[in-house]
Scaffold this active site. Structure first.
Site, PDB file in Angstrom:
ATOM      1  N   CYS A 134       0.833  -1.202   0.000  1.00  0.00           N
ATOM      2  CA  CYS A 134       0.000   0.000   0.000  1.00  0.00           C
ATOM      3  C   CYS A 134       0.870   1.256   0.000  1.00  0.00           C
ATOM      4  O   CYS A 134       1.420   1.634   1.045  1.00  0.00           O
ATOM      5  CB  CYS A 134      -0.910  -0.014   1.226  1.00  0.00           C
ATOM      6  SG  CYS A 134      -1.890   1.480   1.398  1.00  0.00           S
ATOM      7  N   CYS A 137      -0.494   4.113   2.216  1.00  0.00           N
ATOM      8  CA  CYS A 137      -0.274   3.920   3.657  1.00  0.00           C
ATOM      9  C   CYS A 137       1.184   4.145   4.036  1.00  0.00           C
ATOM     10  O   CYS A 137       1.468   4.731   5.081  1.00  0.00           O
ATOM     11  CB  CYS A 137      -0.633   2.495   4.080  1.00  0.00           C
ATOM     12  SG  CYS A 137      -2.088   1.815   3.319  1.00  0.00           S
ATOM     13  N   ASP A 138       2.118   3.656   3.230  1.00  0.00           N
ATOM     14  CA  ASP A 138       3.507   3.581   3.676  1.00  0.00           C
ATOM     15  C   ASP A 138       4.488   4.461   2.903  1.00  0.00           C
ATOM     16  O   ASP A 138       5.654   4.579   3.299  1.00  0.00           O
ATOM     17  CB  ASP A 138       3.998   2.116   3.572  1.00  0.00           C
ATOM     18  CG  ASP A 138       3.162   1.189   4.438  1.00  0.00           C
ATOM     19  OD1 ASP A 138       2.733   1.637   5.518  1.00  0.00           O
ATOM     20  OD2 ASP A 138       2.937   0.037   4.030  1.00  0.00           O
TER      21      ASP A 138
END
Ligand code: NAP
Length: 308
Positions: A134, A137-138
């Site tokens: 992701c 997200c990261d």
């Protein structure tokens, strides 16, 4: 126990759209989601091909609008309800999940898919320590660092572009010499100086001590191996459908996607499938939403024919 007209499993675009249409048809509707509404929209930074949003819209914003829309028409959304099993008690669907069970006269399975894994040494070990599925997200953890993106489809190329906001260098590792992503995205990738495509290579291991430090790559033409130093690796090699709780009630393709007819009906009367779990030629937010609408209207027709 309350029996719903429709139980919808999955609150991504397919499930939320089904919720809008079922709620608006005055059907008593509950939508179960394992976490929170949005599905894969939540891990998509920008959507630029959903009709009407010509300036683009973030995945988060679009999912919020869809959630509000479903609730406006009376669908109840239950978060944090991962479904473990689905069984029939006569013609009632019994859906077991964490914290209880839900019963429905019809069921729309819109549980989406999970990222496919490379299944190489180091992958499971370094999740959260350099291995990610992701970028939204990261990605921010990799500011001014070097990362690799694995894959050659729309997801890999779009996420590689997104990662250039943070990373100083993005290797795009693909197992063939041509990407399968749409041309407009390929053109953007080729113009981006931070992205370096690496063709005809597969990852054979992900290496490091505490965090990812390198990838071992194998050339798919020559068979030669090489090392690529990276701080992180983002894997976008497709998805696998979430079907196990209903696998005994549906037919699937060899890849595990649910086979439906045009009305989203499966082989079990009253059970419909919508979105990425379904075998179909085009997996997009707009086609997931369309599936959800058709499934909800088919459920309404099924109930009307059954109950008069
Ligand atoms: P995908 O289209 O199935 O592409 C997967 C990619 O990963 C392919 O390039 C494939 O290589 C490669 N791959 C598969 N298994 C591999 C392995 N074990 N090792 C190395 N490489 C591997 O998946 P996706 O990109 O996640 O997209 C899924 C669906 O969502 C598609 O229908 C896509 O069009 C859609 N989507 C649309 C958008 C958009 O419209 N904006 C954005 C994202 C996704 P090969 O090419 O050699 O098969």
């Amino acid at each position: 126990m309350e029996i719903y007209d429709v139980v919808i499993v999955g609150a991504g675009p397919a499930g939320l759209s089904a919720g809008i249409y079922a709620g608006r048809s005055n059907l008593k509707t509950v939508i179960l989601d394992q976490m929170m509404p949005g599905g894969q929209l939540l891990i998509t930074e920008q959507i630029e091909n959903y009709p009407g949003f010509f300036d683009g819209i973030t995945g988060f914003e679009l999912s919020e609008k869809m959630r509000q829309h479903a609730e406006k028409f009376g669908a109840v959304i239950e978060n944090g309800k991962p479904v473990s099993s689905v069984d029939l008690d006569g013609d009632i669907f019994v859906v077991k999940c964490e914290g209880g069970e839900f019963k429905g006269k019809s069921l729309i399975w819109a549980a989406g898919s999970v990222p496919r894994k490379l299944n190489v040494p180091g992958e499971a070990e370094f999740v959260g320590r350099g291995v990610s599925y992701c970028a939204v997200c990261d990605g921010a953890f990799f500011r001014d660092r070097t990362v690799a993106v694995i894959g050659g489809g729309d997801s890999a190329l779009e996420e590689a572009l997104y990662l250039t906001k943070f990373a100083s260098k993005v290797y795009l590792v693909h197992r063939r010499d041509k990407f399968r992503a749409v041309k407009i995205i390929q053109d953007r990738v080729f113009k981006n100086e931070k992205i370096e495509p690496i063709y005809n290579k597969v990852v054979t291991s992900i290496n490091g001590k505490d965090f990812v430090e390198s990838l071992t790559l194998k050339d798919t033409v020559t068979g030669e191996t090489s090392e690529l130093a990276v701080d992180g690796v983002f894997i976008f090699i497709g998805n696998e459908p979430n079907v196990s709780p209903v696998i005994h009630l549906v037919d699937t393709t060899d890849q595990g996607f649910i086979i439906t007819d045009e009305e989203m009906a499966t082989k079990t009367p009253g059970l419909f499938a919508a979105g990425d779990v379904r075998h179909k030629p085009l997996k997009q937010v707009v086609t997931a939403a369309a599936d959800g609408a058709v499934a909800a209207m088919s459920a309404a027709k099924y109930l009307e024919e059954k109950e008069g």
